[in-house]
Design a protein around this motif. Structure first.
Motif, PDB file in Angstrom:
ATOM      1  N   LEU A 193      59.985  24.089  30.653  1.00  0.00           N
ATOM      2  CA  LEU A 193      60.235  25.237  31.625  1.00  0.00           C
ATOM      3  C   LEU A 193      58.853  26.183  30.540  1.00  0.00           C
ATOM      4  O   LEU A 193      58.471  27.550  31.592  1.00  0.00           O
ATOM      5  N   GLU A 194      59.536  26.942  29.676  1.00  0.00           N
ATOM      6  CA  GLU A 194      59.170  28.463  29.613  1.00  0.00           C
ATOM      7  C   GLU A 194      57.575  28.000  29.368  1.00  0.00           C
ATOM      8  O   GLU A 194      56.752  28.643  29.698  1.00  0.00           O
ATOM      9  N   LYS A 195      57.229  26.729  28.727  1.00  0.00           N
ATOM     10  CA  LYS A 195      55.702  26.938  28.594  1.00  0.00           C
ATOM     11  C   LYS A 195      55.019  27.146  29.869  1.00  0.00           C
ATOM     12  O   LYS A 195      54.015  27.053  30.203  1.00  0.00           O
ATOM     13  N   ASN A 196      55.553  25.802  31.050  1.00  0.00           N
ATOM     14  CA  ASN A 196      54.811  25.693  32.773  1.00  0.00           C
ATOM     15  C   ASN A 196      54.141  27.324  32.590  1.00  0.00           C
ATOM     16  O   ASN A 196      54.296  27.272  33.353  1.00  0.00           O
ATOM     17  N   ALA A 197      55.540  27.895  33.048  1.00  0.00           N
ATOM     18  CA  ALA A 197      55.963  28.894  33.482  1.00  0.00           C
ATOM     19  C   ALA A 197      54.192  30.491  33.190  1.00  0.00           C
ATOM     20  O   ALA A 197      53.641  31.243  33.536  1.00  0.00           O
ATOM     21  N   ILE A 198      54.368  30.104  31.036  1.00  0.00           N
ATOM     22  CA  ILE A 198      53.993  31.488  31.034  1.00  0.00           C
ATOM     23  C   ILE A 198      52.038  30.376  31.015  1.00  0.00           C
ATOM     24  O   ILE A 198      51.283  31.756  30.734  1.00  0.00           O
ATOM     25  N   GLU A 199      52.065  29.336  30.789  1.00  0.00           N
ATOM     26  CA  GLU A 199      50.505  28.314  31.417  1.00  0.00           C
ATOM     27  C   GLU A 199      50.439  29.518  32.549  1.00  0.00           C
ATOM     28  O   GLU A 199      48.804  29.421  32.896  1.00  0.00           O
ATOM     29  N   ALA A 200      51.600  29.264  33.827  1.00  0.00           N
ATOM     30  CA  ALA A 200      51.331  29.110  35.265  1.00  0.00           C
ATOM     31  C   ALA A 200      50.845  30.506  35.136  1.00  0.00           C
ATOM     32  O   ALA A 200      49.827  31.126  36.184  1.00  0.00           O
TER      33      ALA A 200
END
Length: 610
Positions: free
Chosen positions: A562-569
């Motif tokens: 969740l955190e990784k996807n949010a930061i990458e987005a």
């Protein structure tokens, strides 16, 4: 000697002599005692202010302009009356000369700042007094002139003291109205003044503080050092110990100078804790009313904000639905701020919070006399107040049926009728309505008009509940953690994995509002730098006691994903430069340090600026 008519026509404004009447009477009595003549002191309004003998009973009477005193005040010079008024040219126009019993007189003007403010006069009423007065005329005239000057100087001092007292009271009121604590010290470091805010911040009484050395309050404050350099110190941290508690203040130190020499200091200070609270209230105020400023990187939130961005520039009516606590008003304000109406009013009214009997007048206003208790001149309603801008009708599902008809007419005709009014009021407003109720079901139950529903839902938006966009939850957690760290002066770095799993599994029926309350509660009672389950509210923990499997079951997607996807987005949207990373962190509701720490913890191959 004076008529009642003249007495009743006393001047409206008190003169300098009348303001100091008690002192002036003392002067008259002293003169009379020394020279044994009757004395009268008259002001520039020709009112008797003080007198001895027969003149004491005349205090308050007003002489005519044609009198000797009136003429002396006009020409401003000393005068000696050496004959009876009936025979003297100076008294030829006086109306009282026929009955006047004066045999001789000496009159001296009282001059203040170049202006005649009155006269001091002595009179003789028989031949013996007349001969004595005229034989000592020069000495008596000189005596009166000096007493007139003394009287003038005393009045001048009294007036100056009065002005200084007024200025001091005004200055004291200003100083005590300042929210900052203020302490003034002399060149040796002893307290000379302290304001009310300082008393409150330091928990000290004024009488306790006066005369104390500043180091008794602020032990680390170096008076010699500050006095030596003689320059202002701004935003310096200063410690204060009260009983067993250490308080931190941000202080500004300003020298007090006289002839370029430092004679003291003024220390102004504010509680760091209070400043953090203030910063917390203001934090992200500019961004929270924009669509980009609303936190959320889930697909549903991104699509919702994109669609709202497209329609914000239009004037079409919008209906926002969603559960309580999802932020419907936040979206409405953001749409307003993105529109061409942003410089005009945004008026919000909760249709369910106002009694039905008052709601109509609140919305549409009323004319004077429309009902018992109506304000004089009438009162504009919310629609008129929102003219040129946006009106937000929250909880529209709670609007009574008879007002739904009136609202429908407003939507159709773009005008409103005040209660008791005879003329329509044309308005230019955009309507955004919101509700947490199912209006279509209410239509079937005959609780909401279908024609109004279709008028309101020209552009419908649905704000998903927090449980349907779990990928936004972790971002919101960190956002609220940063916010309450700042407000409460804490330095909590994060949440344990167990807490994060609980947060993701909890249903959050109160949505974002409930989540924020949960974080605020945890930060308040946390005694460690990481929030664990013991710091969660009983409501959250009780939920898992009845659903024990939820605390250990895997939650999909994983927290890291969740955190990784949010930061990458966010990085994909804003870029990979230092400035872009700051924007990305801001969009996720994280501080820059938290954002970079997450990048490192998640092992993202992104260069972090030093």
């Amino acid at each position: 000697m004076k008529t009642m008519r003249e007495k009743l026509h006393s001047p409206l404004f008190a003169s300098e002599l009348k303001t100091n009447q008690s002192y002036v009477q003392q002067i008259a009595e002293v003169i009379a005692a020394v020279i044994e003549f009757e004395v009268v002191i008259i002001d520039n309004n020709l009112e008797v202010i003080a007198g001895t003998g027969k003149y004491q009973s005349e205090i308050g009477f007003v002489y005519g302009k044609e009198s000797i005193t009136g003429r002396i005040i006009n020409n401003g010079s000393n005068f000696v009356l050496d004959d009876e008024p009936l025979n003297h040219n100076m008294c030829k126009d006086c109306k009282q000369k026929i009955i006047c019993k004066i045999k001789a007189a000496i009159l001296s003007p009282i001059i203040l700042n170049g202006n005649v403010i009155g006269t001091i006069s002595i009179f003789a009423f028989d031949e013996v007094e007349k001969n004595e007065l005229l034989s000592n005329c020069n000495k008596l005239q000189d005596f009166l002139t000096k007493l007139a000057a003394l009287t003038s100087s005393k009045i001048d001092v009294n007036e100056m003291n009065g002005r200084l007292s007024l200025m001091a009271n005004q200055f004291s009121a200003v100083i005590n109205s300042i929210v900052e604590g203020l302490v003034a010290i002399d060149h040796a470091g002893y307290i000379t003044h302290i304001n009310k805010s300082a008393e409150k911040l330091l928990s000290i009484w004024t009488q306790q503080a006066y005369g104390q050395h500043i180091n008794e309050i602020f032990p680390e404050f170096s008076v010699p050092k500050v006095l030596k350099f003689g320059q202002q110190y701004a935003e310096q941290e200063i410690k204060y110990k009260h009983k067993e508690e250490i308080c931190l203040f941000i202080s500004t130190i300003t020298p007090i100078k006289k002839d370029q020499e430092i004679i003291g200091l003024v220390i102004s200070f504010r509680s760091i804790r209070e400043m953090r609270k203030l910063a917390g209230r203001l934090i992200r105020e500019d961004r929270k009313y924009s669509l980009d400023g609303i936190l959320g990187t889930s697909k549903s939130m991104i699509m919702l904000k994109q669609k709202m961005q497209l329609v914000a520039a239009t004037d079409s009516t919008i209906l926002i639905t969603g559960e309580s606590g999802t932020g419907k008003e936040l979206f409405a304000r953001a749409i307003h701020e993105e529109s061409h109406r942003k410089n005009s009013p945004f008026i919000a009214i909760n249709c369910g919070a106002i009694p039905e009997t008052l709601l109509e007048s609140e919305l549409f206003g009323y004319e004077e006399g429309a009902f018992t208790g109506a304000s004089r001149g009438g009162k504009p309603g919310k629609f008129e107040l929102a003219d040129g801008g946006t009106i937000f009708l929250d909880e529209i599902g709670d609007m009574p049926m008879h007002l739904q008809v009136k609202l429908l007419r407003v939507l159709q005709e773009v005008k409103i009728d005040r209660i008791g009014g005879v003329k329509p009021v044309w308005i230019d407003v955009r309507i955004i309505a919101a509700t947490n109720r199912n209006l279509e079901e209410m239509i079937e139950e005959k609780l909401f008009r279908s024609d109004l529903f279709y008028r309101l839902s020209v552009i419908p938006f649905y704000v998903p509940p927090l449980r349907e966009r779990k990928e936004d939850l972790i971002l919101l957690l960190h956002h609220f953690l940063d916010k309450y760290n700042l407000i409460l002066g804490k330095q909590i770095t994060g949440f344990t994995q167990e807490v994060q799993r609980k947060m993701l599994a909890y249903p959050w029926l109160g949505n974002v509002r409930e989540l924020e309350n949960a974080v605020e509660y945890a930060v308040n009672i946390a005694t460690k730098n990481v929030i664990d389950s013991t710091f969660l509210s009983s409501r959250v923990n009780d939920y898992f006691e009845h659903n024990a499997s939820l605390t250990t079951s895997d939650v999909q997607p994983t927290l890291a994903d969740l955190e990784k996807n949010a930061i990458e987005a966010a990085l994909k949207k804003f870029g990979n430069t230092g400035q872009a990373k700051e924007k990305a962190a801001d969009s996720l509701g994280m501080s820059r340090s938290t954002f970079y720490r997450k990048i490192k913890d998640l092992g993202l191959d992104i260069k972090i600026p030093k």
